[in-house]
Write a protein that holds these residues in place. Structure first.
Motif, PDB file in Angstrom:
ATOM      1  N   PRO A  54       0.287  16.366   7.036  1.00  0.00           N
ATOM      2  CA  PRO A  54      -0.119  15.066   7.584  1.00  0.00           C
ATOM      3  C   PRO A  54      -1.005  15.259   8.819  1.00  0.00           C
ATOM      4  O   PRO A  54      -0.792  16.157   9.623  1.00  0.00           O
ATOM      5  CB  PRO A  54       1.218  14.439   7.986  1.00  0.00           C
ATOM      6  CG  PRO A  54       2.052  15.617   8.397  1.00  0.00           C
ATOM      7  CD  PRO A  54       1.588  16.808   7.578  1.00  0.00           C
ATOM      8  N   ALA A  55      -2.028  14.433   8.948  1.00  0.00           N
ATOM      9  CA  ALA A  55      -2.893  14.463  10.127  1.00  0.00           C
ATOM     10  C   ALA A  55      -3.191  13.035  10.539  1.00  0.00           C
ATOM     11  O   ALA A  55      -3.541  12.193   9.707  1.00  0.00           O
ATOM     12  CB  ALA A  55      -4.183  15.223   9.841  1.00  0.00           C
TER      13      ALA A  55
ATOM     14  N   VAL B  84      -3.125  14.475   4.108  1.00  0.00           N
ATOM     15  CA  VAL B  84      -3.303  13.032   4.282  1.00  0.00           C
ATOM     16  C   VAL B  84      -3.774  12.791   5.708  1.00  0.00           C
ATOM     17  O   VAL B  84      -3.077  13.129   6.662  1.00  0.00           O
ATOM     18  CB  VAL B  84      -1.998  12.264   4.023  1.00  0.00           C
ATOM     19  CG1 VAL B  84      -2.160  10.795   4.399  1.00  0.00           C
ATOM     20  CG2 VAL B  84      -1.596  12.375   2.552  1.00  0.00           C
ATOM     21  N   LEU B  85      -4.980  12.239   5.847  1.00  0.00           N
ATOM     22  CA  LEU B  85      -5.536  11.902   7.152  1.00  0.00           C
ATOM     23  C   LEU B  85      -5.566  10.383   7.260  1.00  0.00           C
ATOM     24  O   LEU B  85      -6.227   9.712   6.468  1.00  0.00           O
ATOM     25  CB  LEU B  85      -6.954  12.466   7.301  1.00  0.00           C
ATOM     26  CG  LEU B  85      -7.709  12.107   8.578  1.00  0.00           C
ATOM     27  CD1 LEU B  85      -6.985  12.644   9.806  1.00  0.00           C
ATOM     28  CD2 LEU B  85      -9.134  12.654   8.524  1.00  0.00           C
ATOM     29  N   ALA B  86      -4.841   9.827   8.229  1.00  0.00           N
ATOM     30  CA  ALA B  86      -4.718   8.372   8.332  1.00  0.00           C
ATOM     31  C   ALA B  86      -4.761   7.915   9.785  1.00  0.00           C
ATOM     32  O   ALA B  86      -4.471   8.681  10.710  1.00  0.00           O
ATOM     33  CB  ALA B  86      -3.424   7.901   7.673  1.00  0.00           C
ATOM     34  N   ASP B  87      -5.124   6.667   9.968  1.00  0.00           N
ATOM     35  CA  ASP B  87      -5.105   6.051  11.298  1.00  0.00           C
ATOM     36  C   ASP B  87      -3.706   6.154  11.873  1.00  0.00           C
ATOM     37  O   ASP B  87      -2.710   6.017  11.149  1.00  0.00           O
ATOM     38  CB  ASP B  87      -5.531   4.584  11.176  1.00  0.00           C
ATOM     39  CG  ASP B  87      -5.754   3.928  12.529  1.00  0.00           C
ATOM     40  OD1 ASP B  87      -4.745   3.684  13.245  1.00  0.00           O
ATOM     41  OD2 ASP B  87      -6.909   3.662  12.884  1.00  0.00           O
ATOM     42  N   SER B  88      -3.610   6.374  13.163  1.00  0.00           N
ATOM     43  CA  SER B  88      -2.307   6.563  13.814  1.00  0.00           C
ATOM     44  C   SER B  88      -1.398   5.337  13.686  1.00  0.00           C
ATOM     45  O   SER B  88      -0.182   5.447  13.799  1.00  0.00           O
ATOM     46  CB  SER B  88      -2.513   6.888  15.293  1.00  0.00           C
ATOM     47  OG  SER B  88      -3.236   5.854  15.939  1.00  0.00           O
ATOM     48  N   LEU B  89      -1.992   4.159  13.438  1.00  0.00           N
ATOM     49  CA  LEU B  89      -1.184   2.951  13.285  1.00  0.00           C
ATOM     50  C   LEU B  89      -0.499   2.878  11.925  1.00  0.00           C
ATOM     51  O   LEU B  89       0.449   2.108  11.739  1.00  0.00           O
ATOM     52  CB  LEU B  89      -2.061   1.704  13.482  1.00  0.00           C
ATOM     53  CG  LEU B  89      -2.702   1.548  14.862  1.00  0.00           C
ATOM     54  CD1 LEU B  89      -3.586   0.312  14.893  1.00  0.00           C
ATOM     55  CD2 LEU B  89      -1.641   1.460  15.946  1.00  0.00           C
TER      56      LEU B  89
ATOM     57  N   TRP C 219       3.368   4.989   8.001  1.00  0.00           N
ATOM     58  CA  TRP C 219       3.914   5.206   6.663  1.00  0.00           C
ATOM     59  C   TRP C 219       3.146   6.280   5.893  1.00  0.00           C
ATOM     60  O   TRP C 219       3.705   6.955   5.029  1.00  0.00           O
ATOM     61  CB  TRP C 219       3.931   3.909   5.860  1.00  0.00           C
ATOM     62  CG  TRP C 219       2.630   3.168   5.791  1.00  0.00           C
ATOM     63  CD1 TRP C 219       2.228   2.138   6.567  1.00  0.00           C
ATOM     64  CD2 TRP C 219       1.552   3.412   4.876  1.00  0.00           C
ATOM     65  NE1 TRP C 219       0.966   1.703   6.210  1.00  0.00           N
ATOM     66  CE2 TRP C 219       0.537   2.460   5.165  1.00  0.00           C
ATOM     67  CE3 TRP C 219       1.332   4.323   3.841  1.00  0.00           C
ATOM     68  CZ2 TRP C 219      -0.679   2.419   4.459  1.00  0.00           C
ATOM     69  CZ3 TRP C 219       0.130   4.283   3.139  1.00  0.00           C
ATOM     70  CH2 TRP C 219      -0.860   3.327   3.451  1.00  0.00           C
ATOM     71  N   ALA C 220       1.866   6.452   6.214  1.00  0.00           N
ATOM     72  CA  ALA C 220       1.063   7.473   5.532  1.00  0.00           C
ATOM     73  C   ALA C 220       1.575   8.871   5.868  1.00  0.00           C
ATOM     74  O   ALA C 220       1.564   9.775   5.024  1.00  0.00           O
ATOM     75  CB  ALA C 220      -0.405   7.331   5.918  1.00  0.00           C
ATOM     76  N   MET C 221       2.025   9.050   7.127  1.00  0.00           N
ATOM     77  CA  MET C 221       2.576  10.341   7.534  1.00  0.00           C
ATOM     78  C   MET C 221       3.874  10.631   6.788  1.00  0.00           C
ATOM     79  O   MET C 221       4.132  11.767   6.356  1.00  0.00           O
ATOM     80  CB  MET C 221       2.834  10.338   9.050  1.00  0.00           C
ATOM     81  CG  MET C 221       1.601  10.070   9.913  1.00  0.00           C
ATOM     82  SD  MET C 221       0.315  11.344   9.789  1.00  0.00           S
ATOM     83  CE  MET C 221      -0.811  10.569   8.605  1.00  0.00           C
ATOM     84  N   GLU C 222       4.692   9.602   6.606  1.00  0.00           N
ATOM     85  CA  GLU C 222       5.962   9.764   5.895  1.00  0.00           C
ATOM     86  C   GLU C 222       5.720  10.135   4.429  1.00  0.00           C
ATOM     87  O   GLU C 222       6.422  10.985   3.864  1.00  0.00           O
ATOM     88  CB  GLU C 222       6.771   8.471   5.986  1.00  0.00           C
ATOM     89  CG  GLU C 222       7.184   8.118   7.407  1.00  0.00           C
ATOM     90  CD  GLU C 222       7.841   6.758   7.499  1.00  0.00           C
ATOM     91  OE1 GLU C 222       8.008   6.119   6.430  1.00  0.00           O
ATOM     92  OE2 GLU C 222       8.182   6.323   8.617  1.00  0.00           O
TER      93      GLU C 222
ATOM     94  N   MET D 294       0.790  -1.231   0.000  1.00  0.00           N
ATOM     95  CA  MET D 294       0.000   0.000   0.000  1.00  0.00           C
ATOM     96  C   MET D 294       0.822   1.281   0.000  1.00  0.00           C
ATOM     97  O   MET D 294       0.469   2.231  -0.717  1.00  0.00           O
ATOM     98  CB  MET D 294      -0.982   0.005   1.168  1.00  0.00           C
ATOM     99  CG  MET D 294      -2.235  -0.803   0.901  1.00  0.00           C
ATOM    100  SD  MET D 294      -3.508  -0.550   2.146  1.00  0.00           S
ATOM    101  CE  MET D 294      -3.959   1.160   1.832  1.00  0.00           C
ATOM    102  N   PRO D 295       1.909   1.373   0.786  1.00  0.00           N
ATOM    103  CA  PRO D 295       2.658   2.639   0.800  1.00  0.00           C
ATOM    104  C   PRO D 295       3.077   3.096  -0.594  1.00  0.00           C
ATOM    105  O   PRO D 295       2.891   4.270  -0.965  1.00  0.00           O
ATOM    106  CB  PRO D 295       3.869   2.315   1.679  1.00  0.00           C
ATOM    107  CG  PRO D 295       3.373   1.259   2.600  1.00  0.00           C
ATOM    108  CD  PRO D 295       2.453   0.424   1.774  1.00  0.00           C
ATOM    109  N   GLY D 296       3.607   2.186  -1.389  1.00  0.00           N
ATOM    110  CA  GLY D 296       4.046   2.546  -2.734  1.00  0.00           C
ATOM    111  C   GLY D 296       2.891   2.948  -3.622  1.00  0.00           C
ATOM    112  O   GLY D 296       2.986   3.918  -4.397  1.00  0.00           O
ATOM    113  N   LYS D 297       1.779   2.218  -3.517  1.00  0.00           N
ATOM    114  CA  LYS D 297       0.607   2.515  -4.332  1.00  0.00           C
ATOM    115  C   LYS D 297      -0.018   3.863  -3.956  1.00  0.00           C
ATOM    116  O   LYS D 297      -0.439   4.635  -4.823  1.00  0.00           O
ATOM    117  CB  LYS D 297      -0.430   1.405  -4.176  1.00  0.00           C
ATOM    118  CG  LYS D 297      -0.001   0.064  -4.745  1.00  0.00           C
ATOM    119  CD  LYS D 297       0.206   0.141  -6.258  1.00  0.00           C
ATOM    120  CE  LYS D 297       0.554  -1.224  -6.823  1.00  0.00           C
ATOM    121  NZ  LYS D 297       0.782  -1.172  -8.298  1.00  0.00           N
ATOM    122  N   VAL D 298      -0.081   4.147  -2.651  1.00  0.00           N
ATOM    123  CA  VAL D 298      -0.640   5.421  -2.194  1.00  0.00           C
ATOM    124  C   VAL D 298       0.230   6.588  -2.641  1.00  0.00           C
ATOM    125  O   VAL D 298      -0.260   7.621  -3.120  1.00  0.00           O
ATOM    126  CB  VAL D 298      -0.798   5.424  -0.659  1.00  0.00           C
ATOM    127  CG1 VAL D 298      -1.159   6.817  -0.156  1.00  0.00           C
ATOM    128  CG2 VAL D 298      -1.863   4.420  -0.232  1.00  0.00           C
TER     129      VAL D 298
END
Length: 272
Positions: A55-56, A35-40, A43-46, A12-16
């Motif tokens: 990032p949020a 980008v709003l993502a679950d805290s777990l 990688w979405a924050m990065e 997913m990280p690469g695809k996103v």
């Protein structure tokens, strides 16, 4: 399920990242600006930072659990817990001046403790895989029409029903919020994660429910279940406290309330 988790962290990280770059390179007015993502999903924050996007993080567990988790380095440094999270000894700890003291052996979010005689009607939601292990077919026959066992329920609709006297819960944060917003007292049987910390607030701070006595081990007796259930039903203070907390919670999300203002401040930050 395992394959899904692996793909979430590997594929997913690469695809996103690819999708964000593709959208933002299209030079339209629909560029991704946050980008709003679950805290777990760290990688979405990065990915957001790499693409110079705000990032949020959305934290689905309670704020107090977040405070406790962020205190882990200091708890280790002070010798309160070991590096694997195990408490070195039973003691009371204050993670924040605005939070009540907590017992290291029962209230910490990583603590792990281990759910027919009430003679009252009930609804029991049990996942099919768990129901198979419990072999509850005979149990259903014994309770007859007094109890209904199902694999899923629209929890909000159930909790809104006037016949619901209390909610027997594992203290998951979403379930607790739904119970409070419907004015339903809680009977607590926490299992893991932040359940034990939430149980502490329910029973000792807000006083909107009851837990069980685990001082002599992990076994909870049927007599204790019956006793606590009857106390919730007969003592009006738990219902009154829950209704009072419900009013405060609903006021906070109204226009001008603290939660409303916090959310509008977040929206303003997104638009800035």
């Amino acid at each position: 399920m395992v394959e899904l988790k692996i793909s979430m962290y590997v594929s997913m990280p690469g695809k996103v990242n690819e999708l964000i770059q593709q959208i933002n390179a299209s030079h339209t007015h629909d560029n991704i600006t946050c980008v709003l993502a679950d805290s777990l999903l760290s990688w979405a924050m990065e990915i957001a930072l790499d693409n110079q996007i705000k990032p949020a993080s959305f934290v689905s567990f309670s704020a107090t659990a977040s405070v406790l988790i962020s205190s882990i380095p200091k708890l280790i440094q002070d010798g309160i817990i070991s590096h694997d999270g195990t408490p070195r000894k039973k003691q009371m700890v204050e993670a924040s001046p605005s939070m009540p003291a907590m017992n290291t052996s029962s209230h910490f979010v990583w603590a792990r403790n281990r759910l027919q005689l009430s003679n009252r009607p009930f609804l029991w939601v049990v996942r099919p895989d768990i129901a198979d292990k419990l072999n509850i077919g005979g149990f259903q026959e014994r309770v007859g029409s007094r109890g209904l066992i199902i694999s899923w329920a629209p929890q909000q609709k159930v909790l809104k029903h006037p016949s619901i006297a209390h909610f027997f819960t594992d203290c998951g944060w979403n379930s607790v919020l739904e119970a409070i917003t419907n004015g339903v007292p809680l009977l607590c049987w926490p299992f893991s994660d932040d359940h034990f910390l939430i149980e502490h607030y329910i029973c000792n701070v807000w006083k909107i429910g009851l837990g069980f006595n685990r001082e002599d081990g992990e076994i909870i007796t049927k007599e204790d279940v019956i006793s606590k259930s009857e106390e919730l039903l007969s003592n009006g203070k738990y219902k009154a406290n829950t209704l009072d907390l419900k009013e405060k919670l609903l006021n906070s999300i109204k226009q001008g309330g603290s939660s409303y203002n916090n959310f509008m401040a977040f929206v303003a930050w997104l638009k800035a």
